[in-house]
Scaffold this motif. Structure first.
Motif, PDB file in Angstrom:
ATOM      1  N   ASP A   1       0.846  -1.203   0.000  1.00 16.61           N
ATOM      2  CA  ASP A   1       0.000   0.000   0.000  1.00 16.61           C
ATOM      3  C   ASP A   1       0.875   1.244   0.000  1.00 16.61           C
ATOM      4  N   TYR A   2       0.445   2.238  -0.782  1.00 21.10           N
ATOM      5  CA  TYR A   2       1.036   3.570  -0.666  1.00 21.10           C
ATOM      6  C   TYR A   2      -0.046   4.414   0.012  1.00 21.10           C
ATOM      7  N   ASP A   3       0.092   4.717   1.269  1.00 22.02           N
ATOM      8  CA  ASP A   3      -0.962   5.392   2.047  1.00 22.02           C
ATOM      9  C   ASP A   3      -2.298   4.674   1.823  1.00 22.02           C
ATOM     10  N   GLU A   4      -3.239   5.375   1.199  1.00 23.01           N
ATOM     11  CA  GLU A   4      -4.578   4.793   1.017  1.00 23.01           C
ATOM     12  C   GLU A   4      -4.658   3.864  -0.197  1.00 23.01           C
ATOM     13  N   PHE A   5      -3.628   3.967  -1.069  1.00 22.65           N
ATOM     14  CA  PHE A   5      -3.720   3.279  -2.361  1.00 22.65           C
ATOM     15  C   PHE A   5      -3.031   1.914  -2.316  1.00 22.65           C
ATOM     16  N   CYS A   6      -3.774   0.888  -2.715  1.00 24.65           N
ATOM     17  CA  CYS A   6      -3.184  -0.448  -2.730  1.00 24.65           C
ATOM     18  C   CYS A   6      -2.585  -0.714  -4.111  1.00 24.65           C
ATOM     19  N   ALA A   7      -1.258  -0.763  -4.210  1.00 26.36           N
ATOM     20  CA  ALA A   7      -0.582  -0.907  -5.510  1.00 26.36           C
ATOM     21  C   ALA A   7      -0.410  -2.364  -5.913  1.00 26.36           C
ATOM     22  N   VAL A   8      -0.292  -3.271  -4.920  1.00 23.06           N
ATOM     23  CA  VAL A   8      -0.171  -4.710  -5.217  1.00 23.06           C
ATOM     24  C   VAL A   8      -1.084  -5.475  -4.262  1.00 23.06           C
TER      25      VAL A   8
ATOM     26  N   GLY B   1       2.435  -5.945 -17.847  1.00 27.58           N
ATOM     27  CA  GLY B   1       1.233  -5.210 -17.462  1.00 27.58           C
ATOM     28  C   GLY B   1       1.320  -3.777 -17.945  1.00 27.58           C
ATOM     29  N   PRO B   2       0.169  -3.120 -18.049  1.00 26.56           N
ATOM     30  CA  PRO B   2       0.183  -1.730 -18.519  1.00 26.56           C
ATOM     31  C   PRO B   2       0.792  -0.787 -17.479  1.00 26.56           C
ATOM     32  N   ASN B   3       0.961   0.474 -17.829  1.00 26.18           N
ATOM     33  CA  ASN B   3       1.495   1.468 -16.899  1.00 26.18           C
ATOM     34  C   ASN B   3       0.672   1.451 -15.610  1.00 26.18           C
ATOM     35  N   GLY B   4       1.378   1.464 -14.499  1.00 26.24           N
ATOM     36  CA  GLY B   4       0.694   1.549 -13.206  1.00 26.24           C
ATOM     37  C   GLY B   4       0.168   0.219 -12.696  1.00 26.24           C
ATOM     38  N   ALA B   5       0.472  -0.890 -13.372  1.00 26.41           N
ATOM     39  CA  ALA B   5      -0.046  -2.205 -12.959  1.00 26.41           C
ATOM     40  C   ALA B   5       0.574  -2.676 -11.643  1.00 26.41           C
ATOM     41  N   GLY B   6       1.767  -2.179 -11.328  1.00 29.61           N
ATOM     42  CA  GLY B   6       2.422  -2.567 -10.074  1.00 29.61           C
ATOM     43  C   GLY B   6       3.709  -3.355 -10.268  1.00 29.61           C
ATOM     44  N   LYS B   7       4.268  -3.334 -11.467  1.00 39.72           N
ATOM     45  CA  LYS B   7       5.471  -4.127 -11.768  1.00 39.72           C
ATOM     46  C   LYS B   7       6.686  -3.602 -10.992  1.00 39.72           C
ATOM     47  N   THR B   8       6.896  -2.279 -11.089  1.00 37.75           N
ATOM     48  CA  THR B   8       8.068  -1.706 -10.414  1.00 37.75           C
ATOM     49  C   THR B   8       7.913  -1.836  -8.900  1.00 37.75           C
ATOM     50  N   THR B   9       6.707  -1.640  -8.397  1.00 38.79           N
ATOM     51  CA  THR B   9       6.471  -1.786  -6.952  1.00 38.79           C
ATOM     52  C   THR B   9       6.823  -3.209  -6.526  1.00 38.79           C
ATOM     53  N   THR B  10       6.418  -4.196  -7.324  1.00 40.82           N
ATOM     54  CA  THR B  10       6.725  -5.596  -6.998  1.00 40.82           C
ATOM     55  C   THR B  10       8.239  -5.814  -6.968  1.00 40.82           C
TER      56      THR B  10
ATOM     57  N   ASP C   1      14.207  -4.461 -15.000  1.00 39.73           N
ATOM     58  CA  ASP C   1      13.029  -3.623 -15.206  1.00 39.73           C
ATOM     59  C   ASP C   1      13.155  -2.959 -16.577  1.00 39.73           C
ATOM     60  N   GLU C   2      12.335  -3.360 -17.501  1.00 40.73           N
ATOM     61  CA  GLU C   2      12.323  -2.806 -18.868  1.00 40.73           C
ATOM     62  C   GLU C   2      13.717  -2.829 -19.517  1.00 40.73           C
ATOM     63  N   PRO C   3      14.394  -3.968 -19.538  1.00 41.73           N
ATOM     64  CA  PRO C   3      15.779  -3.974 -20.030  1.00 41.73           C
ATOM     65  C   PRO C   3      15.908  -3.707 -21.521  1.00 41.73           C
TER      66      PRO C   3
ATOM     67  N   SER D   1       8.238  -5.603 -18.666  1.00 39.15           N
ATOM     68  CA  SER D   1       8.172  -4.879 -19.933  1.00 39.15           C
ATOM     69  C   SER D   1       6.725  -4.655 -20.329  1.00 39.15           C
ATOM     70  N   HIS D   2       6.509  -3.638 -21.190  1.00 40.75           N
ATOM     71  CA  HIS D   2       5.209  -3.645 -21.859  1.00 40.75           C
ATOM     72  C   HIS D   2       5.395  -4.021 -23.321  1.00 40.75           C
ATOM     73  N   ILE D   3       6.638  -4.260 -23.731  1.00 40.94           N
ATOM     74  CA  ILE D   3       6.865  -4.596 -25.143  1.00 40.94           C
ATOM     75  C   ILE D   3       6.606  -6.093 -25.282  1.00 40.94           C
TER      76      ILE D   3
HETATM   77  N1  LIG Z   1       5.618   6.337  -4.179  1.00 48.91           N
HETATM   78  C1  LIG Z   1       4.357   6.181  -4.537  1.00 48.91           C
HETATM   79  N2  LIG Z   1       3.348   6.780  -3.878  1.00 48.91           N
HETATM   80  C2  LIG Z   1       2.064   6.616  -4.229  1.00 48.91           C
HETATM   81  N3  LIG Z   1       1.654   5.854  -5.270  1.00 48.91           N
HETATM   82  C3  LIG Z   1       2.609   5.241  -5.980  1.00 48.91           C
HETATM   83  C4  LIG Z   1       4.005   5.361  -5.666  1.00 48.91           C
HETATM   84  N4  LIG Z   1       4.710   4.617  -6.549  1.00 48.91           N
HETATM   85  C5  LIG Z   1       3.814   4.051  -7.385  1.00 48.91           C
HETATM   86  N5  LIG Z   1       2.564   4.429  -7.046  1.00 48.91           N
HETATM   87  C6  LIG Z   1       1.318   3.994  -7.710  1.00 48.91           C
HETATM   88  O1  LIG Z   1       1.252   2.584  -7.638  1.00 48.91           O
HETATM   89  C7  LIG Z   1       0.755   2.038  -8.849  1.00 48.91           C
HETATM   90  C8  LIG Z   1       1.733   1.028  -9.397  1.00 48.91           C
HETATM   91  O2  LIG Z   1       2.909   1.719  -9.823  1.00 48.91           O
HETATM   92  P1  LIG Z   1       4.183   0.960 -10.442  1.00 48.91           P
HETATM   93  O3  LIG Z   1       5.229   1.997 -10.685  1.00 48.91           O
HETATM   94  O4  LIG Z   1       4.516  -0.186  -9.574  1.00 48.91           O
HETATM   95  O5  LIG Z   1       3.561   0.432 -11.806  1.00 48.91           O
HETATM   96  P2  LIG Z   1       4.306  -0.187 -13.087  1.00 48.91           P
HETATM   97  O6  LIG Z   1       3.524  -1.391 -13.480  1.00 48.91           O
HETATM   98  O7  LIG Z   1       5.748  -0.374 -12.811  1.00 48.91           O
HETATM   99  O8  LIG Z   1       4.084   0.969 -14.132  1.00 48.91           O
HETATM  100  P3  LIG Z   1       5.015   1.435 -15.384  1.00 48.91           P
HETATM  101  O9  LIG Z   1       4.845   0.400 -16.436  1.00 48.91           O
HETATM  102  O10 LIG Z   1       4.391   2.726 -15.762  1.00 48.91           O
HETATM  103  O11 LIG Z   1       6.419   1.568 -14.886  1.00 48.91           O
HETATM  104  C9  LIG Z   1       0.500   3.213  -9.781  1.00 48.91           C
HETATM  105  O12 LIG Z   1      -0.877   3.530  -9.716  1.00 48.91           O
HETATM  106  C10 LIG Z   1       1.329   4.329  -9.186  1.00 48.91           C
HETATM  107  O13 LIG Z   1       0.713   5.587  -9.417  1.00 48.91           O
END
Ligand SMILES: Nc1ncnc2c1ncn2[C@@H]1O[C@H](COP(=O)(O)OP(=O)(O)OP(=O)(O)O)[C@@H](O)[C@H]1O
Length: 309
Positions: free
Chosen positions: A10-17, A34-43, A157-159, A189-191
């Protein structure tokens, strides 16, 4: 080698994964898609211990990263999507410095640096400044840096982004090599078309959730159902039609004027090979025989469409 259990971030109120569980075994190259914002980098950042999960567990080589704080440094190599390069160093100096930080003795460092420069196709830029490298060249250098400590688990990550066609071929060969060495690779990747070439398995994320995971061919078959075969028949059309009609995996084929037949096929490579052997053994003159390649782009659209509908 890499095991993620019930991960939630979770990022504060937002559940990213949400409730993510994933295993990447030795020799496996898993595409995290996954598309942008799917949670790959967070994972990936959570696997590295850079983000504290709300709950769930990450294990590397069977040990939780929370039980052994040096485990990640020892066993995981990470290549970020936008690697920062601040120092005005030459390429070889940058890699040498990094090798030194892993306590690789000075006597072995030059050979290790040169071997890795060659592996990523950057030997020509050995003496160039790192800040002047193009994005693709920087990616290659970062890949060399990531491989130098010989980590058991690689997170990339996106090599392939910004890398030219030759660079992607090189990356594919490097991934084959590290896979043959028994390392576990998680690559985001998204490619999608490229991931199709690089990966042995896929994990598809949508809005923080894992929607599909498994071996590339199995996932493809599960999601896409059957594939199709295209066969060019030079002679023996009646035998061709009879053999295909008798094959349990093939859909019925209609006789047609041309000599290329396309039909649905509910089997994998093995079953397609068996059918080809039966055709040739049955006296059919086959000029070409092709099975549609697993297509991640189509797969991804199909999964995405299911999730959204
Ligand atoms: N530090 C943060 N604080 C709050 N929300 C965040 C933070 N980092 C990421 N998020 C949110 O968490 C969600 C997942 O982000 P993440 O960067 O993991 O996605 P991603 O799949 O890697 O996207 P991309 O393909 O664009 O790199 C997104 O909605 C993003 O806005």
């Amino acid at each position: 080698m890499l095991s993620i259990r019930d991960l939630r971030v979770d990022y504060d109120e937002f559940c990213a994964v949400h409730d993510l569980s994933l295993e990447v075994g030795p020799g496996e190259v898993c595409g995290l898609i996954g598309p942008n914002g799917a949670g790959k980098t967070t994972t990936m950042r959570t696997i590295l211990g850079l983000i504290e999960p709300t709950y769930g567990e990450v294990k590397i080589l069977g040990t939780s990263i929370h039980e052994d704080h040096e485990l990640v440094g020892r066993a995981v190599g990470f290549m970020p999507d936008f690697p920062p390069v601040y120092d005005d160093l030459k390429v070889w100096e940058f890699l040498d410095l990094f090798a030194a930080s892993y306590r690789i003795p000075r006597s072995r460092r030059a050979a290790i640096v040169d071997r890795h420069l060659e592996m990523v196709g950057l030997t020509e830029k050995r003496d160039a400044g790192v800040t002047g490298l193009s994005r693709g060249m920087r990616q290659r250098m970062m890949l060399a840096k990531t491989l130098i400590p010989d980590p058991a688990v690689l997170l990339l990550d996106e090599p392939a982004s910004g890398v030219d066609p030759q660079g992607r071929i090189d990356l594919k060969n490097i991934l084959k090599q590290v896979s043959a060495e028994g390392k576990a690779v998680l690559i985001s990747s998204h490619i999608l078309a490229e991931m199709n070439e690089f990966c042995t398995s896929v994990a598809i994320m949508e809005r923080g959730r894992l929607v599909v995971a498994g071996r590339l061919d199995e996932v493809n078959r599960r999601i896409m159902g059957d594939t199709s075969l295209s066969v060019e028949v030079l002679a023996g059309v009646n035998d061709f039609l009879r053999i295909v009609a008798e094959d349990e995996h093939a859909s019925p084929v209609e006789p047609r004027a041309g000599n290329v037949y396309e039909f649905r096929f509910r089997g994998g490579a093995e079953e397609a090979g068996d059918l080809l052997a039966k055709l040739v053994g049955g006296g059919v003159r086959v000029a070409s025989f092709s099975r549609r390649k697993d297509n991640l782009e189509e797969l991804f659209l199909k999964v995405g469409a299911k999730e959204l509908s």
